[in-house]
Design a protein around this motif. Structure first.
Motif, mmCIF file in Angstrom:
data_model
loop_
_atom_site.group_PDB
_atom_site.id
_atom_site.type_symbol
_atom_site.label_atom_id
_atom_site.label_comp_id
_atom_site.label_asym_id
_atom_site.label_seq_id
_atom_site.Cartn_x
_atom_site.Cartn_y
_atom_site.Cartn_z
ATOM 1 N N ASP A 1 1.209 2.866 3.468
ATOM 2 C CA ASP A 1 0.396 4.020 3.090
ATOM 3 C C ASP A 1 1.290 5.261 2.913
ATOM 4 O O ASP A 1 0.815 6.391 3.043
ATOM 5 C CB ASP A 1 -0.704 4.312 4.114
ATOM 6 C CG ASP A 1 -1.947 4.948 3.497
ATOM 7 O OD1 ASP A 1 -2.034 5.005 2.256
ATOM 8 O OD2 ASP A 1 -2.827 5.392 4.255
ATOM 9 N N HIS B 1 0.848 -1.206 0.000
ATOM 10 C CA HIS B 1 0.000 0.000 0.000
ATOM 11 C C HIS B 1 0.879 1.249 0.000
ATOM 12 O O HIS B 1 1.321 1.718 1.049
ATOM 13 C CB HIS B 1 -0.910 -0.040 1.240
ATOM 14 C CG HIS B 1 -2.047 0.940 1.205
ATOM 15 N ND1 HIS B 1 -3.331 0.602 1.581
ATOM 16 C CD2 HIS B 1 -2.098 2.246 0.866
ATOM 17 C CE1 HIS B 1 -4.110 1.665 1.478
ATOM 18 N NE2 HIS B 1 -3.386 2.676 1.042
ATOM 19 N N HIS C 1 1.490 5.227 -1.984
ATOM 20 C CA HIS C 1 0.975 6.276 -2.872
ATOM 21 C C HIS C 1 2.122 7.134 -3.400
ATOM 22 O O HIS C 1 3.148 7.284 -2.738
ATOM 23 C CB HIS C 1 -0.013 7.190 -2.137
ATOM 24 C CG HIS C 1 -1.224 6.486 -1.626
ATOM 25 N ND1 HIS C 1 -2.244 6.077 -2.447
ATOM 26 C CD2 HIS C 1 -1.579 6.103 -0.371
ATOM 27 C CE1 HIS C 1 -3.177 5.492 -1.715
ATOM 28 N NE2 HIS C 1 -2.808 5.485 -0.457
ATOM 29 N N LYS D 1 -8.651 -1.000 -6.645
ATOM 30 C CA LYS D 1 -8.939 -0.356 -5.355
ATOM 31 C C LYS D 1 -10.220 0.448 -5.471
ATOM 32 O O LYS D 1 -10.422 1.177 -6.445
ATOM 33 C CB LYS D 1 -7.765 0.570 -4.999
ATOM 34 C CG LYS D 1 -8.051 1.654 -3.963
ATOM 35 C CD LYS D 1 -7.560 1.267 -2.580
ATOM 36 C CE LYS D 1 -7.932 2.258 -1.502
ATOM 37 N NZ LYS D 1 -6.993 3.362 -1.360
#
Ligand SMILES: [Zn+2]
Length: 273
Positions: free
Chosen positions: A236, A8, A10, A107
């Protein structure tokens, strides 16, 4: 040798990325170079790249996610973000078909979009995900912005979908925070439901007590589910740093083999890496 998969991540390298404020808070540059350098330092061999939200609420276009993955020399692999319209679902499936060897999952941004996981708008996406054995990740629990919709991001909204789609792998992002017990039940009950531990750490008052509380909740979910086969490591980035999330795994009161499953074995199996 211990290897790690971060399921995960970004990135956009854009000024209008809504996660820039988290990057600033964490003292991160939030660039491809920084990310790859940090991954190497922590022996993270693969990262699954998910579209970050842009200012205004829309996600970064998926073709830009694919482009960043290509620039990473194989360290990042794309997950396609799917918004709840027939047009977006069709485009997402088409993009996945055109990049069949690269795309590792989808997602859905529950809590940020006006749709439940079971909305029929996603039927064609789920058909495709099932037939191609591609996992579908769902944002669950707390939302990064106060405008989020918790009644649609609550983890129990996935129970019905998991019943209906037994062949589809469902991954609940952020362990449904703060509904850890509900997620413990979901991963115990459904052979096809998993949870990641991404983006759980926040600073502020009682940060140390909160980190303890998190580790306790996740450890207890593992006791309840009788093992860590369903739990997947994710940072994340840039919402939490690599060192913070690795420290969370270290804190878990489970045996080393379960930590290994969390850090890479489960992701390797589930995403076919
Ligand atoms: Zn995220």
């Amino acid at each position: 040798m211990q290897e790690i998969i971060d399921a995960h991540v970004h990135l956009s390298e854009r000024r209008d990325d809504a996660l820039n404020r988290f990057a600033r808070m964490n003292g991160l540059r939030y660039t491809l170079d920084e990310l790859l350098g940090t991954m190497r330092r922590y022996k993270i061999v693969r990262g699954l790249l998910l579209s970050p939200p842009l200012v205004g609420g829309v996600p970064l276009p998926n073709d830009q996610v694919i482009r960043l993955c290509r620039r990473s020399g194989g360290m990042l692999v794309p997950v396609i973000t799917v918004e709840p319209t027939a047009k977006e679902v069709k485009a997402a499936v088409k993009l996945a078909e055109e990049n069949r060897r690269e795309v590792k999952g989808f997602k859905v941004r529950l809590g940020y979009v006006m749709a439940l996981a079971e909305s029929p708008v996603f039927d064609k996406l789920y058909d495709y995900a099932e037939s191609e054995r591609l996992p579908v990740l769902f944002h669950t629990g707390d939302t990064a912005f106060s405008t989020g919709d918790l009644s649609r991001s609550h983890p129990l909204t996935l129970d019905g979908l998991a019943n209906k789609r037994e062949e589809m792998t469902i991954i609940l992002c952020h362990f449904g925070n703060p509904w850890f017990e509900d997620v413990a039940e979901l991963i115990y009950k459904h052979p096809n439901v998993y949870a990641d531990i991404a983006g759980l750490i926040t600073g502020g008052a009682y940060a140390e007590k909160y980190a303890e509380w998190l580790a306790k909740n996740i450890s207890e979910a593992i006791y309840y589910a009788a093992g860590a086969e369903k739990i997947i490591f994710g940072t994340d980035y840039p919402v939490t740093t690599h060192s913070e999330t690795l420290a969370l795994v270290k804190r878990l009161e489970v045996d080393e083999r379960d930590k290994e499953k969390i850090l890479w074995r489960n992701a390797e199996r589930v995403f076919g890496l």
